[in-house]
Write a protein that holds these residues in place. Structure first.
Motif, PDB file in Angstrom:
ATOM      1  N   LEU A 153     100.448  60.737   5.963  1.00 31.77           N
ATOM      2  CA  LEU A 153      99.163  60.602   6.647  1.00 31.77           C
ATOM      3  C   LEU A 153      99.368  60.365   8.142  1.00 31.77           C
ATOM      4  CD1 LEU A 153      97.022  58.408   4.215  1.00 31.77           C
ATOM      5  CD2 LEU A 153      96.813  60.853   4.675  1.00 31.77           C
ATOM      6  N   LEU A 154     100.369  59.569   8.476  1.00 28.89           N
ATOM      7  CA  LEU A 154     100.631  59.269   9.882  1.00 28.89           C
ATOM      8  C   LEU A 154     101.077  60.503  10.651  1.00 28.89           C
ATOM      9  CD1 LEU A 154     102.447  55.804   9.676  1.00 28.89           C
ATOM     10  CD2 LEU A 154     100.159  56.259  10.582  1.00 28.89           C
ATOM     11  N   THR A 157      90.813  59.663  13.015  1.00 31.06           N
ATOM     12  CA  THR A 157      92.144  59.167  13.378  1.00 31.06           C
ATOM     13  C   THR A 157      92.290  57.694  13.015  1.00 31.06           C
ATOM     14  OG1 THR A 157      92.340  60.755  15.194  1.00 31.06           O
ATOM     15  CG2 THR A 157      93.751  58.803  15.286  1.00 31.06           C
ATOM     16  N   ALA A 158      91.252  56.904  13.305  1.00 28.59           N
ATOM     17  CA  ALA A 158      91.291  55.483  12.954  1.00 28.59           C
ATOM     18  C   ALA A 158      91.396  55.296  11.450  1.00 28.59           C
ATOM     19  CB  ALA A 158      90.044  54.777  13.498  1.00 28.59           C
ATOM     20  N   LEU A 159      90.617  56.070  10.702  1.00 27.86           N
ATOM     21  CA  LEU A 159      90.675  55.988   9.248  1.00 27.86           C
ATOM     22  C   LEU A 159      92.036  56.420   8.725  1.00 27.86           C
ATOM     23  CD1 LEU A 159      87.157  57.457   8.405  1.00 27.86           C
ATOM     24  CD2 LEU A 159      87.879  55.076   8.130  1.00 27.86           C
ATOM     25  N   ARG A 160      92.618  57.419   9.358  1.00 26.61           N
ATOM     26  CA  ARG A 160      93.926  57.912   8.939  1.00 26.61           C
ATOM     27  C   ARG A 160      94.995  56.834   9.104  1.00 26.61           C
ATOM     28  NH1 ARG A 160      97.879  61.004  11.699  1.00 26.61           N
ATOM     29  NH2 ARG A 160      96.494  61.247  13.483  1.00 26.61           N
ATOM     30  N   VAL A 206      81.985  61.608  16.249  1.00 25.36           N
ATOM     31  CA  VAL A 206      82.903  60.538  16.685  1.00 25.36           C
ATOM     32  C   VAL A 206      84.324  61.034  16.466  1.00 25.36           C
ATOM     33  CG1 VAL A 206      83.489  58.101  16.467  1.00 25.36           C
ATOM     34  CG2 VAL A 206      81.167  58.875  15.921  1.00 25.36           C
ATOM     35  N   PRO A 207      84.908  61.719  17.450  1.00 28.35           N
ATOM     36  CA  PRO A 207      86.216  62.354  17.263  1.00 28.35           C
ATOM     37  C   PRO A 207      87.319  61.378  16.848  1.00 28.35           C
ATOM     38  CG  PRO A 207      85.164  63.135  19.270  1.00 28.35           C
ATOM     39  CD  PRO A 207      84.340  61.988  18.772  1.00 28.35           C
ATOM     40  N   GLY A 208      87.265  60.141  17.312  1.00 31.34           N
ATOM     41  CA  GLY A 208      88.335  59.198  17.004  1.00 31.34           C
ATOM     42  C   GLY A 208      88.199  58.521  15.648  1.00 31.34           C
TER      43      GLY A 208
END
Length: 209
Positions: A204-205, A73-76, A68-70
Motif C-alpha cells: 500500500l505504501l 493518500t492519507a487513507l493509504r 480532496v486529492p490528499g
C-alpha cells in the motif's frame, strides 16, 4: 439493469474476492485460532466494513476522493500502518493473530463483539477497498434508471459472493487448525501470516495513484 451487466459485475467480484488479501487472511487466521463457529463474528465484521464502503460509494465517496486529492493518500498511509502493526503483532505473538480491537484478553476469552470489531477494522483500514468501492460499483449503475433497485441488487450480489469466499477461507483455516496443534508449527504460521500482513502494508505504501 441488463442481465449481461449483472453477470459482468458478478464475475468481476468473484475474481476479486477470491484473491488473497487482508480480509481473507484475517478470516483464515481467525478460523485457525478460534474455530469455524466463532469466526462468523469476524466474517460479519469484514462484510459490514465492505458494505459501509460500498454504500458510501453510492452516496458520493468517489466525488469526495476527487474533490480532496490528499484524502486517498492519507487513507493509504493510515491503512498501511495498521496492516504493518497487525503483521508485527502476529510475528511476535505465540497465541495467534490479535488485533487492536481485542485488547489483551487471551484468545479463549475473546467474545463475538471483539472478533466483529477486528474484522470491521480490517475492512475499513484498507484504502484499496475504498478505491474499489468508489471506482468500480458506480460503473454498473445506469443513471437513466432508478438507482435504489440497482444498488440493492449489486450490494446483495456482492455480499453473497464475498460470504462464499469467507466460508471457503474459514473452512481452510479449520482444516489447518488440526495441523497447527504443535506450538512450533503454530508459531511458524503466525510468522508467515504476520509477514504477509506487513507485505500488504508495504504494498500500500509503495502503490501509486
Amino acid at each position: 439493469m441488463p442481465l449481461q451487466t449483472w453477470w459482468l459485475f458478478a464475475l468481476t467480484v468473484f475474481a476479486i474476492s477470491a484473491t488473497p488479501g487482508p480480509n481473507m487472511l484475517h478470516i483464515l487466521t481467525r478460523s485457525v485460532d478460534f474455530g469455524l463457529a466463532r469466526t462468523f463474528a469476524a466474517m460479519a465484521g469484514c462484510l459490514s466494513g465492505l458494505m459501509i464502503l460500498l454504500t458510501a460509494s453510492v452516496a458520493g465517496l468517489s466525488t469526495l476522493l476527487v474533490a480532496v486529492p490528499g484524502l486517498f493518500t492519507a487513507l493509504r498511509y493510515a491503512g498501511a500502518a495498521y496492516l504493518v502493526y497487525l503483521g508485527i503483532k502476529a510475528w511476535r505473538t505465540r497465541a495467534g493473530l490479535l488485533d487492536v480491537a481485542e485488547t489483551a484478553l487471551p484468545p479463549a476469552r475473546l467474545g463475538a463483539a471483539a472478533l466483529y470489531r477486528g474484522g470491521l477494522a480490517i475492512s475499513l483500514s484498507n484504502p484499496k477497498a475504498i478505491l474499489f468501492a468508489a471506482a468500480l460499483l458506480p460503473q454498473f449503475i445506469d443513471p437513466a434508471q432508478p438507482t435504489g433497485p440497482q444498488f440493492a441488487v449489486l450490494l446483495a450480489t456482492f455480499a453473497v459472493i464475498e460470504s462464499f469466499w469467507y466460508m471457503t477461507y474459514a473452512l481452510g483455516g479449520r482444516s489447518m487448525g488440526r495441523a497447527l496443534e504443535r506450538p512450533s508449527v503454530k508459531n511458524l504460521f503466525n510468522k508467515l501470516t504476520g509477514g504477509l500482513f506487513v507485505a500488504f502494508g508495504i504494498a500500500l505504501l509503495t502503490a501509486r495513484g
